[in-house]
Structures are given as C-alpha cells and as structure tokens.
Design an enzyme around this catalytic site. Structure first.
Site, PDB file in Angstrom:
ATOM      1  N   HIS A  89       7.498   4.516  -4.666  1.00  0.00           N
ATOM      2  CA  HIS A  89       7.317   5.255  -3.322  1.00  0.00           C
ATOM      3  C   HIS A  89       5.879   4.742  -2.637  1.00  0.00           C
ATOM      4  O   HIS A  89       5.735   5.082  -1.427  1.00  0.00           O
ATOM      5  CB  HIS A  89       6.973   6.731  -3.434  1.00  0.00           C
ATOM      6  N   ASP A 130       0.697   2.031   4.144  1.00  0.00           N
ATOM      7  CA  ASP A 130       1.519   3.349   3.672  1.00  0.00           C
ATOM      8  C   ASP A 130       2.919   2.836   3.037  1.00  0.00           C
ATOM      9  O   ASP A 130       3.622   1.846   3.826  1.00  0.00           O
ATOM     10  CB  ASP A 130       1.532   4.143   4.576  1.00  0.00           C
TER      11      ASP A 130
END
Length: 505
Positions: free
Chosen positions: A172, A386
C-alpha cells in the site's frame, strides 16, 4: 464465538483469507462498560467484505490490544482470526522495524531509517506468527491475500508451509529505487519473502518497476517484463511470480450518498459559519506524518499571508492532523514543530474575528469528514511521497456539485490518475504558493471542468474494481500468464518492426 481454528478441523476450511496487520474491527464500549466489535471504517474492508462474505472468507490480523489471546469470532459475516502481539512485539516489530526502518526507507528516506537486528528478529518472528495463522485457516487450494509492508515475509513462509495456496501480496506504500532499497541489511530476505507470492501488487507502475529492478540486481534472477522466474534452493527454475500496478481507490458510492444527504450539506454550511464565513476555506487532512508535507503547506500559506496575496478573513486554512505513531520519536518532534508553527502564524496574523489556521489534532467520524470536504473550496494534498493518498479522491467524491479545487503533489500515487488536479512539486515553495492562488482564483467553469473529469475517473475506478481486478489477475493460470507474455512480446516486436519501417533511410 467460534471454536479455535486449527488446520486439522473443518473450521479451517476458508477459501479466501486476508492477512493484514490489523483486523477490520474496533473494540467499542457502551455506557454500561460492555464491549463489542464494530467494523472499522476504510476502503480495504469495504472492498473485500463482499468477496469474503460470498467466498467463505477469514481475516487474519491483530485485534489492537497487547498481551491478550482471543478466540476466533464472527463479525458482519466475516470470520476474524486474531493474532496476538506482546508489548515487545509492538515496540520492535511495529514501531521499530515497520515504522522506523521500512516506512522511512520506502518513503525516499525523508528521515533516516534505523537498522537494528533486534527489530529485524522481531519482524521475522511476528511474520511467522501471521503466516502460521493464515496457513491454519486456509482451505486446500485457497486464495490468500497478504496486505502491506508489515508482512513482507509472509508470502514465502506461506509458500513453504502450504504450496497448494494461491498467494497475492499488495504493497500500500511506495517501493523505493534499488539504490535506496539496497541500504537495507536484510534486502535479500525481504525480496525473497515477497516473491513467495504469485502476484505482487503496487500502487504505481514505477513502484513495480523499482521492485523488479531490485530483484534483478540484488537476487540476480531472470526478469522478463513483469515476470520473475523464481528459483528453488538449488537455483533451478521453480515458478513465475508477477509484479503489477493495481492502484487502490475509494468507496465512491458511499461518499456520494453521504454528500447528497441534506444533513451533510447543512453541516458543511455550519462549518463555514463556525470559521467566520471566510471567502475561501482551504483544507488539509492528513495523518500527522513527516511524509505528508504539512510543514511545506504551512510555510506556503504563511508566506502568502506575509506577502498580502491572501488575507485572514478572506482565507482560512483548516488543518486536520490525526494522531499517528505518537510513541515514535520522529512523530513526537513533528507534532511539536507543527504546533509551534501554527502558533506563530496565528500569533502574527489572527484578528479578533478570524483565525488564520484552524489546527485540529484529532480524528473525526467519516460523516464529519465528508461535510468538511464539502465546506472546503480548495484541498491541499502536499505529500512529499505517498503510495496513493485516498483523501484526494475522497475530496473529489464529496463534491457532487463539481465545485472545489484540488492542489495535488506530483509525488502521490493519485497524481497518476488525477491529472486534472493542480499538480505541484511541494518542495518548490514558490510554485506551491502560486498554485494555491491559481486554484483559489480559478474561473468557475474551469474548476468545474477539472472536477467533472476527475469525478468520472474515480467513479469508474472505485475500490471494488481495484479488488476485483487484482483477484482476477491473481487467479490467472500458468497458461494465461504464458499467453499474456506471448501477446506482449508479439506487440513489442510489431512496434519495433513498425518503427524500423518508419525510420528515415
């Protein structure tokens, strides 16, 4: 409450098993002190719950409290298989190796990673505990989907214990370049752990490419396209693992439903009134993490006030910074720095009637977050690195009226998909300032056009589609994979031949 799971009992016959650091439930207490389990919010459980309910699924994870042994239980149609963690496990495996070694390393070394053998030893032991629980819960030939960087050794451990399983892994967070990843003393063990999976999924094509380069250089194995030719202990070809980009998304439908609720819309108006009805509400919503670029955002906003390009009362920045890893030293220092910065900005710019920065260091129910998204004219997502950043997508989903503007860091995974955001390099403070002003002053027609295109993207590519596409790819047979490889090779040859024909003689 169900009986303990054991690989020799019928209770272990789960055809679909998710393995994650946390169970998808939170323990809640009522007014009488009685406790129960409540499904945790979040896109992952929303995406996987229907699959688990239809496929007789179990979720393996930690329940959230240390030094407790829990029996498996049912919640919302999902079988929960708790994995116990001690206080030492949390200190060494989670706060240590996962969040003070891997997290900074995988986020481009924004802060320096720490390498401690005691942390690694704990990480390895805890990963084995998760793998054992998953192996015991999975039926013959089951599909097991392992989630995220805390459990990178689990796929190989599962493969060794249960070669009959179909194993997927999804990362993730970003995967670093090979030059950064090579710093990790246990780099080979981590890569070998991941290659226990049949399919390793990443947020961006660049992350998958970084992983494949690391595999090729550090392990020296054959990589062809997205395929890794995994070898056995004697160096003989054993099987093929694949690395693919599968960008995660959000539950667009539930956010849209909340956004269209008159109660939510009225709450958005109340929020603006509570801020003194400024002309422009600028919003940041993040975990309090050094990767999120909160300091850069505050610096840009402060300088815009200093320069007179924005005025208090005309514009207010609302910064939600939910608590995160508060026992980790870097996070404690960050909180102090952010709070001092906010105090300085407000001390210099506040008026009796208006506040420059409304800083809120706590979490909110999701219904309140949707109202905040609707109240905001401009959303600032200035992450320095991110994996995806789902807040950016949630902001777009909440603006069913196609109003608002998104200022988005180019270093987020979301930037690959939300190309009509006002994209920016958050390290360039001057450009960040200009982009914020551009977003604030954008003509209504232009802002609406951008939002309409981005909404179409996230509605089409929601979190249910993400899980479906990943699991469809994971389910491919060896013959399907070989056919895909031949098709890719044929296409590459055709493109090469066409380029040769068109090349000037």
């Amino acid at each position: 409450m169900s009986a303990p799971l054991d690989s020799k009992t019928p209770a272990a016959a789960y055809d679909f098993v998710v393995v994650a650091n946390r169970l998808p439930v939170n323990r809640v207490s009522d007014d009488d002190g009685a406790t129960s389990w409540q499904r945790a919010p979040g896109g992952l459980v929303t995406a996987l719950a229907p699959v688990m309910e239809s496929a007789d699924g179990a979720w393996v994870g930690w329940a959230g409290a240390t030094d407790e042994e829990l029996e498996p239980f049912e919640n919302g149609g999902i079988s929960m298989v708790p994995v116990p963690l001690t206080e030492s496990d949390v200190n060494l495996y989670y706060e240590g190796f996962s969040n003070s070694t891997l997290w900074p390393l995988y986020h481009d070394v924004i802060v320096a990673p720490e390498y401690h053998r005691t942390w690694w030893d704990s990480y390895r032991k805890v990963n084995q505990r998760f793998a054992d629980a998953a192996a015991a819960a999975a039926a013959e030939g089951a599909t097991v989907w392992v989630q995220d960087y805390q459990l990178q050794l689990v796929p190989k451990m599962l493969r060794e214990a249960r070669p009959d399983l179909k194993i997927g892994f999804f990362n993730h967070i970003p995967f670093p370049s090979v030059d950064l990843f090579a710093q990790l003393p246990w780099r080979k063990r981590v890569l070998e752990g991941l290659l226990g999976a049949d399919l390793i999924g990443f947020q961006r094509p660049g992350d998958a490419a970084n992983f494949l380069r690391s595999v090729r250089r550090i392990l020296g194995v054959t990589v062809r396209g997205q395929q890794v030719h995994v070898q056995d202990a004697d160096g003989n070809p054993e099987r093929i693992a694949r690395a693919e980009a599968h960008p995660i998304s959000i539950d667009t439908e539930s956010i849209t439903r909340l956004a269209n609720d008159p109660k939510t819309q009225e709450r958005a108006k109340e929020i603006r009134r509570g801020l003194g009805n400024p002309d422009v509400v600028v919003l940041g919503v993040d975990r309090l993490d050094y990767t999120k670029g909160i300091r850069h955002r505050l610096k840009a906003f402060s300088e815009l006030l200093d320069d007179g390009r924005l005025e208090v009362g005309g514009a207010t920045l609302v910064q939600i910074a939910s608590p995160s890893r508060e026992r980790v030293g870097e996070y404690m220092k960050l909180r102090d720095e952010i709070e001092l910065t906010v105090g300085r900005i407000n001390g210099e710019h506040d008026t009796v009637a208006h506040t420059a920065v409304r800083y809120l260091h706590h979490s909110y129910p999701f219904e309140e977050m949707v109202a905040l998204f609707q109240a905001a004219d401009v959303m600032l997502v200035t992450a320095l690195r991110d994996g995806m950043n789902l807040v950016a997508k949630e902001y777009i989903a909440a603006h069913t009226d196609n109003k608002g503007a998104l200022v988005l860091s180019e270093f987020t995974g979301a930037a690959d998909q939300l190309k009509h955001a006002y994209q920016v390099n958050p390290h360039d403070i001057a450009d960040l300032k200009d982009t914020i002003v551009e977003a604030i002053n954008a003509p209504d027609a232009e802002a609406s056009r951008r939002m309409r295109i981005m909404r179409r993207q996230i509605v089409t590519n929601d979190v249910a589609r993400w899980s479906r596409k990943f699991l469809e790819s994971l389910a491919k047979s060896d013959a399907d994979i070989s056919a895909d490889a031949r098709h890719t090779a044929d296409k590459e040859r055709a493109d090469h031949d066409a380029a040769d024909r068109n090349r000037p003689q």
